[in-house]
Motif scaffolding. Structure first.
Motif, short mmCIF file in Angstrom:
data_model
loop_
_atom_site.label_atom_id
_atom_site.label_comp_id
_atom_site.label_asym_id
_atom_site.label_seq_id
_atom_site.Cartn_x
_atom_site.Cartn_y
_atom_site.Cartn_z
N ALA A 71 0.85 -1.27 0.00
CA ALA A 71 0.11 -0.06 -0.11
C ALA A 71 0.77 1.29 -0.20
CB ALA A 71 -0.99 0.07 1.15
N ILE A 72 2.30 1.28 0.31
CA ILE A 72 3.07 2.32 0.18
C ILE A 72 2.95 3.08 -1.11
CG2 ILE A 72 5.45 3.10 0.51
CD1 ILE A 72 5.64 1.50 2.85
N LYS A 73 2.88 4.08 -1.24
CA LYS A 73 3.02 4.81 -2.49
C LYS A 73 4.08 5.79 -2.54
CE LYS A 73 0.32 7.91 -5.67
NZ LYS A 73 -0.86 8.77 -5.95
N VAL A 74 5.04 5.62 -3.66
CA VAL A 74 5.93 6.55 -3.81
C VAL A 74 5.69 7.53 -4.87
CG1 VAL A 74 8.43 6.89 -4.86
CG2 VAL A 74 7.82 4.71 -3.73
N VAL A 75 5.40 8.90 -4.14
CA VAL A 75 4.80 9.84 -4.72
C VAL A 75 5.57 10.42 -5.85
CG1 VAL A 75 3.94 12.12 -4.45
CG2 VAL A 75 3.48 10.46 -2.76
N VAL A 76 6.99 10.48 -5.60
CA VAL A 76 7.80 11.08 -6.75
C VAL A 76 9.34 10.56 -6.28
CG1 VAL A 76 8.19 13.49 -5.59
CG2 VAL A 76 8.72 13.08 -8.00
N THR A 77 10.07 10.33 -7.35
CA THR A 77 11.70 10.30 -6.97
C THR A 77 12.32 11.38 -7.79
OG1 THR A 77 11.30 7.83 -6.99
CG2 THR A 77 13.48 8.86 -7.48
N LEU A 78 13.15 12.11 -6.78
CA LEU A 78 13.85 13.24 -6.94
C LEU A 78 15.42 13.25 -7.21
CD1 LEU A 78 11.66 15.46 -5.04
CD2 LEU A 78 11.57 15.30 -7.45
N PRO A 79 16.11 13.49 -8.39
CA PRO A 79 17.39 12.93 -8.39
C PRO A 79 18.48 14.18 -7.81
CG PRO A 79 16.69 13.54 -10.44
CD PRO A 79 15.67 13.89 -9.71
N SER A 80 17.90 15.28 -7.68
CA SER A 80 18.74 16.49 -7.39
C SER A 80 18.24 17.30 -6.50
CB SER A 80 19.16 17.48 -8.85
OG SER A 80 17.76 17.97 -9.14
N VAL A 81 19.12 18.30 -5.86
CA VAL A 81 18.78 19.25 -5.19
C VAL A 81 17.85 20.15 -5.65
CG1 VAL A 81 19.62 21.09 -3.55
CG2 VAL A 81 20.84 19.11 -3.45
N GLU A 82 18.24 20.97 -6.84
CA GLU A 82 17.39 21.57 -7.58
C GLU A 82 15.72 21.01 -7.79
OE1 GLU A 82 17.31 24.30 -11.73
OE2 GLU A 82 18.88 22.86 -11.27
N LYS A 83 15.78 19.89 -8.30
CA LYS A 83 14.51 19.26 -8.39
C LYS A 83 13.57 19.11 -7.21
CE LYS A 83 15.64 17.38 -13.04
NZ LYS A 83 15.72 16.11 -13.82
N ALA A 84 14.29 18.62 -6.22
CA ALA A 84 13.88 18.38 -5.02
C ALA A 84 12.99 19.76 -4.42
CB ALA A 84 14.60 17.79 -4.10
N VAL A 85 13.89 20.70 -4.61
CA VAL A 85 13.36 22.20 -3.67
C VAL A 85 12.24 22.78 -4.80
CG1 VAL A 85 14.13 24.38 -3.55
CG2 VAL A 85 15.68 22.71 -2.79
N ASP A 86 12.42 22.51 -5.78
CA ASP A 86 11.12 22.93 -6.68
C ASP A 86 9.84 22.35 -6.55
OD1 ASP A 86 12.90 24.88 -7.98
OD2 ASP A 86 13.24 23.54 -9.72
N TRP A 87 10.09 20.78 -6.25
CA TRP A 87 8.95 20.06 -6.01
C TRP A 87 8.23 20.35 -4.82
CZ3 TRP A 87 6.98 16.53 -2.59
CH2 TRP A 87 5.84 15.71 -2.97
N PHE A 88 9.02 20.67 -3.50
CA PHE A 88 8.52 20.90 -2.28
C PHE A 88 7.88 22.17 -2.15
CE2 PHE A 88 11.23 17.34 -0.90
CZ PHE A 88 10.35 16.54 -0.33
N LEU A 89 8.69 23.22 -2.91
CA LEU A 89 7.94 24.48 -2.98
C LEU A 89 6.76 24.42 -3.90
CD1 LEU A 89 11.02 26.67 -3.59
CD2 LEU A 89 9.95 26.55 -1.56
N GLN A 90 6.62 23.97 -4.81
CA GLN A 90 5.42 23.67 -5.69
C GLN A 90 4.03 23.22 -4.83
OE1 GLN A 90 6.08 21.46 -9.16
NE2 GLN A 90 7.48 23.14 -10.16
N GLN A 91 4.45 22.16 -4.05
CA GLN A 91 3.66 21.52 -3.10
C GLN A 91 3.14 22.31 -2.01
OE1 GLN A 91 2.38 17.99 -3.09
NE2 GLN A 91 3.04 18.56 -5.16
N GLU A 92 4.06 23.44 -1.38
CA GLU A 92 3.38 24.31 -0.62
C GLU A 92 2.29 25.35 -0.96
OE1 GLU A 92 6.84 26.39 0.91
OE2 GLU A 92 7.88 24.42 2.07
#
Length: 270
Positions: free
Chosen positions: A26-47
């Motif tokens: 049942a665990i869902k992997v929402v997204v896999t992020l390979p870099s700091v830049e992409k991770a920061v962008d994704w979390f900021l978009q989520q906010e």
């Protein structure tokens, strides 16, 4: 449970997702992020998004494509629980273990992964013992300065570049890269040059292992310390021994001690 993976090695990310599904389909992997830049962008978009996906747990590799993953925590003020994944050893990780749920050493192991998730669930329940679907506790912010200092590349080690040898009235200066191997004879340490010259040295073999580059020299037994270029052949011998043929050829047989064979093989593969 919704999970985010920060990992720049595709195969490692796939293995982690596979292990998570093994633990709980049942665990869902929402997204896999390979870099700091992409991770920061994704979390900021989520906010900023009204349809933000709730994240319960983050698996974070320390080294991403463009830098240390701690920068993600710093830039987006990440408060989600984190399980670090890393190739660093336990001693170094003690500095930030208290600031995360847990850590996993690569290569990833299912039993350790399961234990880390169990720990996360236990902590979540402690923080929210009544809620039907408890929210995860916020993770305390790591001491980034301390972490970055400890994870900074170490200063390049320096090793002995030459040996001064005195024989009677003569003084020799021998470049380390010209030494094929060292050996003990009647408790006296000698070096042997590639040209076949034997010269006594003032250092014990124990001390020499500290002075020489471990990538180039290995102590195969109590009497002999060899350089990688000096090994001409390796032969499996009886009783699990390894016999070395060295150049120049020594006047004695050279075997790798049984308790050093595993380390010796690892040394050969580096």
């Amino acid at each position: 449970m919704n999970v985010v993976i920060l990992e720049d090695e595709r195969l490692t990310a796939q293995r982690l997702e596979s292990l998570l599904k093994k633990y709980d389909p049942a665990i869902k992997v929402v997204v896999t992020l390979p870099s700091v830049e992409k991770a920061v962008d994704w979390f900021l978009q989520q906010e900023e998004s009204e349809q933000a996906v709730p994240v319960d747990l983050v698996f974070m590799d320390i080294h991403l494509q463009d830098g240390l993953a701690f920068r993600v925590i710093e830039q987006v003020r990440l408060t989600k629980p984190i399980i670090f994944t890393t190739a660093f050893d336990e001693y170094l990780l003690q500095a930030f273990k208290v600031n995360s749920i847990d850590y996993l050493l690569k290569p990833l192991n299912y039993e350790e992964l399961a234990a880390a998730i169990d720990k996360f669930k236990s902590l979540r329940q402690q923080y929210n013992p009544v809620a039907a679907e408890p929210a995860a506790p916020p993770a305390p912010a790591p001491d980034l300065d301390a972490l970055l200092r400890m994870l900074a590349p170490p200063k390049e080690a320096t090793y002995k570049e030459r040996f001064m040898v005195t024989v009677g009235p003569k003084i020799w200066s021998v470049e380390t890269n010209e030494i094929a191997y060292f050996f003990l004879d009647e408790r006296i340490p000698f070096l042997v040059t590639k040209a076949g010259t034997n010269l006594p040295v003032e250092y014990s073999l124990d001390k020499l292992t500290q002075l020489l580059d471990p990538k180039q020299y290995f102590r195969v037994n109590r009497q002999c310390l060899v350089s990688l270029p000096a090994i001409r052949s390796i032969t499996a011998y009886s009783a699990g021994k390894l016999k070395l043929e060295l150049e120049p050829k020594p006047r004695f047989e050279v075997f790798v001690s049984g308790d050093r064979i595993t380390d010796f093989k690892e040394w050969l593969g580096k």
